[in-house]
Design an enzyme around this catalytic site. Structure first.
Site, PDB file in Angstrom:
ATOM      1  CG  ASP A  11      -3.976   4.446  -1.707  1.00  0.00           C
ATOM      2  OD1 ASP A  11      -4.708   4.717  -0.892  1.00  0.00           O
ATOM      3  OD2 ASP A  11      -3.220   3.436  -1.529  1.00  0.00           O
ATOM      4  CG  ASP A  17      -1.755   1.154   1.527  1.00  0.00           C
ATOM      5  OD1 ASP A  17      -2.148   1.489   2.635  1.00  0.00           O
ATOM      6  OD2 ASP A  17      -1.961   1.864   0.561  1.00  0.00           O
TER       7      ASP A  17
END
Ligand code: 74V
Length: 338
Positions: free
Chosen positions: A224, A38
Site C-alpha cells: 500500500d 495510493d
C-alpha cells in the site's frame, strides 16, 4: 523529458518520511492538487469548493471549483469512502485530469466532508487511487485504467520510489509506463498478485532476527503506497514490539533511542525472497526539544475477515524496496532502492 513515450516521471514530496505526494491538475484552466498515489484504493477524490466551512480539513487544502472549469461535466452521484483511519463524503464530477503529462477525462469525487482525523494532518489535498477497478467505489474506472486504454504507455506498469530521508530531493518519484533505474540497483524479483484483483500477495512468513515469528502458515500482504507504516494483526504486532522492547503510547510504539543500534532486523518472506528491514529502515528517529524520540513504524491493525487478517506494507517498506506494479502481468516487482 517524456522518455517513457508519452509520460514524464512525477516527482513526489516526502513529508517526514510519513507522507509522499505529487502534483496533478484537474480542469481547464488547470487547478493544481497534491495527491497521494495510493495502491490501497482505486478512486480519485479532492476537496470541493462547495465543502462545508465547518469541515476544517477541507478548508485548509486546495479545493476544486467546478464553476471555474470549462471542461467540467456535472454528475452529482453520491460518494463516500471509509478508510481505517477516517472517511470522506461528497459527490461525483467529471473533468480533465492530467497525471504525468497524460490528460484523461476522469470521473472523480469532490469531497464535501473530510473527517478531521486524520485529514487535518494531511499535507496532501486528496488521494489518487492506483488500485484495480474492482475495488473502485461506484464502479468508476480508475485513472490508471483510463491511461492504459489510451495506449500511450510503453508497458502497462507504474513504479514508485520513496526517499528515506526528507532532505533528499526529490522526495520520491512515480513513473507511469516503466521504472527509473536511477532509483534501484540489481534486478527485480516478481510475485503474482492474488486473484482478488488487489495489490496484494501471499506472504510466507515474518521473521524477527533469525526467528520466524508470524504468518508461518502463510498470510496476505497488501502493498500500500498510501500507508505510512507497516501494519499487522494487533496481537502479532504487540508481540513483535515486546520482542524489541517497544512501548505503546498515544502516538504509537516508541523505543529508547539508545537501544536502536542493537535492534533485530524484521524480514518479510515474499515470492521466494526475503525482504529485510533493518532498524534504520523501521525506526523514525526524530530529534525534538525534549530529546530524541524513536518511533517504531509498525502499527497494529485488525482488518476484519474476509479481507483480513492481513499485513499492510507501506512507505517504510517501499523506501527500502523500489516497487513496480505490473497490471499487464498482474504481478509486483521489488528491487533494492538506491
Ligand atoms: C491516504 C489514506 N491512507 C493513509 O494511510 C493516510 C491517512 N491519513 C494521512 C494523513 N496520511 C495517510 N497516508 C500518508 C501516506 C502517503 C504516502 C504514504 O503514506 C490510506 C488509507 C487506506 C488505503 N491506503 C491509504
Amino acid at each position: 523529458d517524456d522518455t517513457n513515450n508519452g509520460t514524464v516521471p512525477t516527482p513526489l514530496i516526502n513529508y517526514l518520511d510519513t507522507q509522499y505526494y505529487g502534483e496533478i491538475s484537474i480542469g481547464s484552466p488547470a487547478q493544481m492538487f497534491n495527491v497521494v498515489f495510493d495502491t490501497g484504493s482505486a478512486n480519485l477524490w479532492v476537496p470541493s469548493q462547495s465543502c462545508s466551512p465547518f469541515s476544517t480539513a477541507c478548508f485548509t487544502h486546495n479545493r476544486y471549483d467546478a464553476s471555474r472549469s470549462r471542461t467540467h461535466v456535472e454528475n452529482g452521484t453520491g460518494f463516500s469512502i471509509q478508510y481505517a483511519s477516517g472517511n470522506v463524503r461528497g459527490f461525483l464530477s467529471e473533468d480533465v485530469v492530467v497525471v504525468g503529462g497524460i490528460p484523461v477525462v476522469q470521473v472523480f469525487a469532490e469531497a464535501t466532508s473530510l473527517s478531521a482525523m486524520p485529514f487535518i494532518f494531511a499535507k496532501f489535498d486528496g488521494v489518487l487511487g492506483m488500485g484495480y477497478p474492482n475495488v473502485a467505489i461506484d464502479g468508476i474506472t480508475p485513472v490508471f485504467d483510463r491511461i492504459m486504454s489510451q495506449h500511450v504507455l510503453k508497458e502497462e506498469v507504474f513504479s514508485v520510489y520513496y526517499s528515506r530521508d526528507p532532505k533528499h530531493s526529490p522526495g520520491g518519484e512515480l513513473v507511469l509506463g516503466g521504472t527509473d533505474p536511477n532509483y534501484y540497483t540489481g534486478s527485480f524479483n516478481y510475485m503474482e498478485t492474488r486473484e482478488t484483483g488487489k495489490w496484494e500477495v501471499t506472504m510466507k512468513g515474518v521473521s524477527v532476527g533469525m526467528e520466524m515469528m508470524f504468518c508461518a502458515e502463510g498470510c496476505t500482504a497488501v502493498i500500500d503506497t498510501g500507508s505510512s507504516y507497516i501494519t499487522g494483526p494487533a496481537s502479532s504486532v504487540s508481540m513483535l514490539m515486546k520482542t524489541i522492547g517497544a512501548q505503546l503510547d498515544e502516538s504509537g510504539y516508541k523505543v529508547n533511542c539508545d537501544t536502536v543500534k542493537k535492534l533485530p532486523s524484521v524480514t518479510f518472506h515474499l515470492g521466494g525472497q526475503e525482504y529485510s528491514l533493518s532498524q534504520e529502515d523501521y525506526i523514525l528517529w526524530q530529534s525534538q526539544i525534549e530529546g530524541d524520540v524513536c518511533t517504531v513504524t509498525f502499527r497494529g491493525l485488525d482488518v476484519p475477515p474476509p479481507t483480513g487478517p492481513i499485513w499492510i506494507l507501506g512507505a517504510n517498506f517501499i523506501a527500502r524496496y523500489y516497487t513496480e506494479f505490473d497490471r499487464r502481468n498482474n504481478r509486483i516487482g521489488f528491487a533494492t532502492a538506491v
